[in-house]
Scaffold this active site. Structure first.
Site: not given
Length: 401
Positions: A57, A143, A185, A258-259, A281
């Protein structure tokens, strides 16, 4: 990042060049080192790759965050921020490569994520990363940031699977001598390229170049339509597609991203026995204690290095003080503004230590850091700010009871 992906954002670039953090016991703040041959680990086998990871990140997973995270978990795979391949190659030419790639050995297991659309530049960057001692080189094909996609890489590359395969093949060849694995990724799709058949074709094409591990953000991306935040939240999650990829390609491994906002969710997904890993994340940054403090015990079956939040805070403050005074001795902290900038970077990872209990600690900590540098000469103030933040938190909790 410019159109050719040659520049890092100013603050992010400064973060990457900051001195790194503690070993298992706190080491000198200046221990930014290339991994020596004695420290170099053999490449991990597929089954040894950590099942839990923290996503790369920008401006978050910097050396300070990684030092902080290692006080909570020793086994979780950490990632650097994404670094443009061109920036790495330019740094090599300028004699500044170690400022970008050097890291503290205690941050391992550690993967580096690189981005770019030139197979030649990506191969050069990947080789430099492998030589620096990272455990894995990850290629950014997910991204959605306009700063990245206008440079021709990130999520937009999903529209060009043959180019991704060429990049992946070049990176794999560059890392072959060191035996360092290369992973990709990516998203489920991008813009109008979002069908199941197109996703399968993408994986097939990239796998043909030699990639065997895919980290899948279980959403599509809408470029130029949604912001980065929107692309993290608005396109629906499709975990079943990731599961289906694992079933369709049993010879490869897939990691779901994700999530995922809790360690319980991660454990449940891993318990299904379908995906090989789970990547968390923003939750790992915003609620680090809730996510990482028991990860070693719950996911990896070993003791956690963190016995209490207070212990983690004290150890991190020791690290932060060492960094501050080291920078001060080097003449890099000579004004109130430079002291504030450094302390804000140092405060950021620890500010969320109690976030799952109350935001009071974070609010007071960051406020007091700013207040300390309004008129005072440059001095380390984070420990005092943390003390005031703890007092405020204690008062808040006592009122609640």
């Amino acid at each position: 990042v410019g159109r050719k992906g040659r520049a890092l954002p100013g603050k992010a670039c400064r973060n990457l060049a900051m001195k790194d953090g503690p070993t298992n016991s706190l080491s000198k703040a200046g221990d930014l080192t290339r991994i020596s041959s004695a420290q170099r680990r053999p490449p991990w086998r597929k089954r040894e790759r950590p099942k839990l990871s923290v996503a790369p990140m920008m401006q978050w997973t910097d050396p300070h965050y990684r030092s902080f995270a290692r006080l909570l978990t020793r086994r979780t795979l950490l990632f650097t921020e994404m670094i443009p391949a061109a920036a790495i190659v330019d740094a090599k030419a300028e004699g500044a490569l170690e400022k970008i790639l050097a890291f503290n050995a205690s941050h391992r297991p550690l993967a580096i994520q690189i981005g770019g659309s030139s197979p030649e530049l990506m191969a050069q960057a990947a080789q430099f990363c492998a030589d620096a001692g990272f455990d894995e080189v990850n290629l950014n094909v997910g991204c959605p940031s306009s700063k990245v996609t206008t440079g021709g890489y990130g999520a937009c590359l999903m529209k060009s699977p043959k180019l991704v395969a060429e990049i992946a093949g070049a990176a794999l060849e560059a890392c072959r001598r060191r035996g360092i694995p290369v992973t990709v990724k990516h998203r489920l799709g991008v813009d109008e390229c979002d069908s199941w058949d197109e996703l399968v074709a993408f994986v097939e094409t990239v796998a043909a170049a030699g990639i065997t591990h895919f980290i899948v953000h279980a959403r599509k991306a809408l470029l130029g339509v949604l912001s980065c935040e929107g692309n993290r939240t608005i396109p629906p999650l499709k975990y079943d597609w990731v599961r289906s990829l694992a079933a369709t390609f049993p010879e490869f491994t897939f990691e779901l991203n994700g999530g995922v906002t809790s360690l319980v969710e991660a454990k449940q997904l891993l318990a299904e026995g379908v995906v090989a890993g789970v990547m968390i994340g923003r939750a790992a940054y915003q609620t680090p204690w809730a996510i990482l403090a028991t990860a070693d015990t719950d996911i990896f079956g070993v003791d956690s290095p963190a016995s209490s939040r207070q212990q983690v805070l004290e150890r991190y403050l020791d690290y932060a003080a060492a960094v501050f005074h080291s920078e001060q001795r080097l003449g890099k902290v000579s004004t109130s503004n430079s002291a504030l900038e450094l302390e804000e970077l140092l405060a950021a990872p620890a500010a969320n230590l109690f976030e799952d209990v109350s935001p009071v600690f974070r609010t007071v900590l960051l406020r007091e850091v700013v207040e300390a540098h309004r008129s005072s000469p440059p001095a380390f103030s984070l420990r005092r700010a943390a003390g005031l933040a703890m007092q405020a938190l204690d008062e808040k909790l006592s009122q609640a009871t």
